[in-house]
Design a protein around this motif. Sequence first.
Motif, mmCIF file in Angstrom:
data_model
loop_
_atom_site.group_PDB
_atom_site.id
_atom_site.type_symbol
_atom_site.label_atom_id
_atom_site.label_comp_id
_atom_site.label_asym_id
_atom_site.label_seq_id
_atom_site.Cartn_x
_atom_site.Cartn_y
_atom_site.Cartn_z
ATOM 1 N N PRO A 7 39.025 29.674 48.959
ATOM 2 C CA PRO A 7 38.929 31.028 48.400
ATOM 3 C C PRO A 7 38.039 31.971 49.193
ATOM 4 O O PRO A 7 38.247 33.189 49.157
ATOM 5 C CB PRO A 7 38.342 30.808 46.998
ATOM 6 N N THR B 241 45.508 32.804 39.346
ATOM 7 C CA THR B 241 44.879 31.495 39.532
ATOM 8 C C THR B 241 45.103 30.610 38.308
ATOM 9 O O THR B 241 45.727 31.014 37.333
ATOM 10 C CB THR B 241 43.358 31.628 39.733
ATOM 11 N N GLY C 229 39.714 28.196 38.696
ATOM 12 C CA GLY C 229 39.986 29.334 39.566
ATOM 13 C C GLY C 229 38.824 30.300 39.701
ATOM 14 O O GLY C 229 38.964 31.345 40.334
ATOM 15 N N ASP D 55 38.262 31.133 43.213
ATOM 16 C CA ASP D 55 39.238 32.068 43.799
ATOM 17 C C ASP D 55 38.876 33.506 43.435
ATOM 18 O O ASP D 55 38.973 34.424 44.252
ATOM 19 C CB ASP D 55 40.646 31.769 43.261
ATOM 20 N N THR E 50 44.186 34.322 35.015
ATOM 21 C CA THR E 50 43.870 32.890 35.096
ATOM 22 C C THR E 50 44.667 32.240 33.993
ATOM 23 O O THR E 50 44.645 32.714 32.864
ATOM 24 C CB THR E 50 42.379 32.657 34.788
ATOM 25 N N SER F 122 51.050 30.071 37.416
ATOM 26 C CA SER F 122 50.556 31.144 38.295
ATOM 27 C C SER F 122 51.653 31.574 39.279
ATOM 28 O O SER F 122 51.678 32.726 39.727
ATOM 29 C CB SER F 122 49.315 30.689 39.069
ATOM 30 N N CYS G 190 49.357 33.108 44.732
ATOM 31 C CA CYS G 190 49.091 32.235 43.589
ATOM 32 C C CYS G 190 48.425 30.980 44.101
ATOM 33 O O CYS G 190 48.749 30.474 45.172
ATOM 34 C CB CYS G 190 50.359 31.886 42.820
ATOM 35 N N THR G 191 47.437 30.525 43.335
ATOM 36 C CA THR G 191 46.819 29.244 43.661
ATOM 37 C C THR G 191 47.189 28.251 42.571
ATOM 38 O O THR G 191 47.382 28.633 41.417
ATOM 39 C CB THR G 191 45.288 29.369 43.770
#
Length: 329
Positions: free
Chosen positions: A53, A68, A72, A75, A117, A124, A146-147
């Motif tokens: 991140p 996220t 997250g 991030d 989140t 996500s 997107c994570t």
Amino acid sequence: MASKQFVANPAVLLEIYQRAALLKANDERARKVILSGQIAMVYYSYRGQEIIPSVMGQVLRDDDKLCTIYRGIHDMLGKGFPLRELWAELAGRTTGSCKGKGGPMHLTYPPKGIMVTTGIVGSSAPIANGLAWAAQLDKSDRVSVCTFGDGASNIGAVHEALNLAAVWKLPTIFVCQNNLFAEHTTFEKMTAGGNIAGRAEGYGIPGVRVDGNDPEAMYSAFAEAVARARAGEGPTLLECMTFRFHGHTFGDDDSYMPKGQKAEAIEADPVPRLRARLLADGIASEDQLAAIEADIEKQIDDAIEYALASPWPERDSLRFDVFAQEIAA
Ligand SMILES: Cc1ncc(C[n+]2csc(CCOP(=O)(O)OP(=O)(O)O)c2C)c(N)n1
């Protein structure tokens, strides 16, 4: 695909370190605060995953969008979530970014493109596609990231999102943070094929497996994916290899994490490693880094004080701000 064109120069490396040091200190503080009983919250430590991140925050613009998961906070801080609004939200106070109604599982800060989140594993990805589609319709070059975790890579919604993004050439960057564990299951036990990046081939998009703890490799791969997306060339799937130092959620039993592997990962902690590199290469002095770290601690102290001094939401306000009053046609 990683291109030499995207180089993390010394100034960039120092800025990546600044973000990583903030993320590390914030995670350490969160765990202390929970143990002290000052704030009760569900918490998923991201310790060990700070470089990914920090690089993303360095490359992305404020108008780029980020979605996220529950793990997250790193991030979001990397992309500039303000500490006061973050801590007030974690503490459930009215001064939090969602007026204390989102909490740690639903952190949101749209002024910095930090959109959502979510606790729904894999979700996500389609949300990021929606934001990417909006950018495409607006003829904007902003991108959408997107994570998600390695476990989420096996969820249907992620595959559907990859397919749609590939077909529509959406400016979505799929960032899988492969920390080798999903809840209490190891990567080998749940993922066929041995890697996630290779799945990109099936969608006809670039897939890159990168050492997510190496700031230069990560910078090169991520900056290239962003450049592709901005240029209208479509999505990229990045599999960023990393390791989480703690159990799935704060306080859980981490006996499923092989002890030797965990000890090795902690020994190779990417944040002090980057710090040592900055010193060895003469990019920063010990005094400079100590001043950066002291300032971070002060900012976190200030944010927690602010949060704890802020009011709780009134009971009567609970029905408001929960659903949109109006939906755009
Ligand atoms: C759709 C859905 N299925 C299952 C769960 C329960 N669950 C919460 S976290 C988690 C593991 C996800 O692991 P991973 O995607 O690897 O992310 P990590 O926690 O390692 O960062 C699961 C199965 C959920 N929240 N949502």
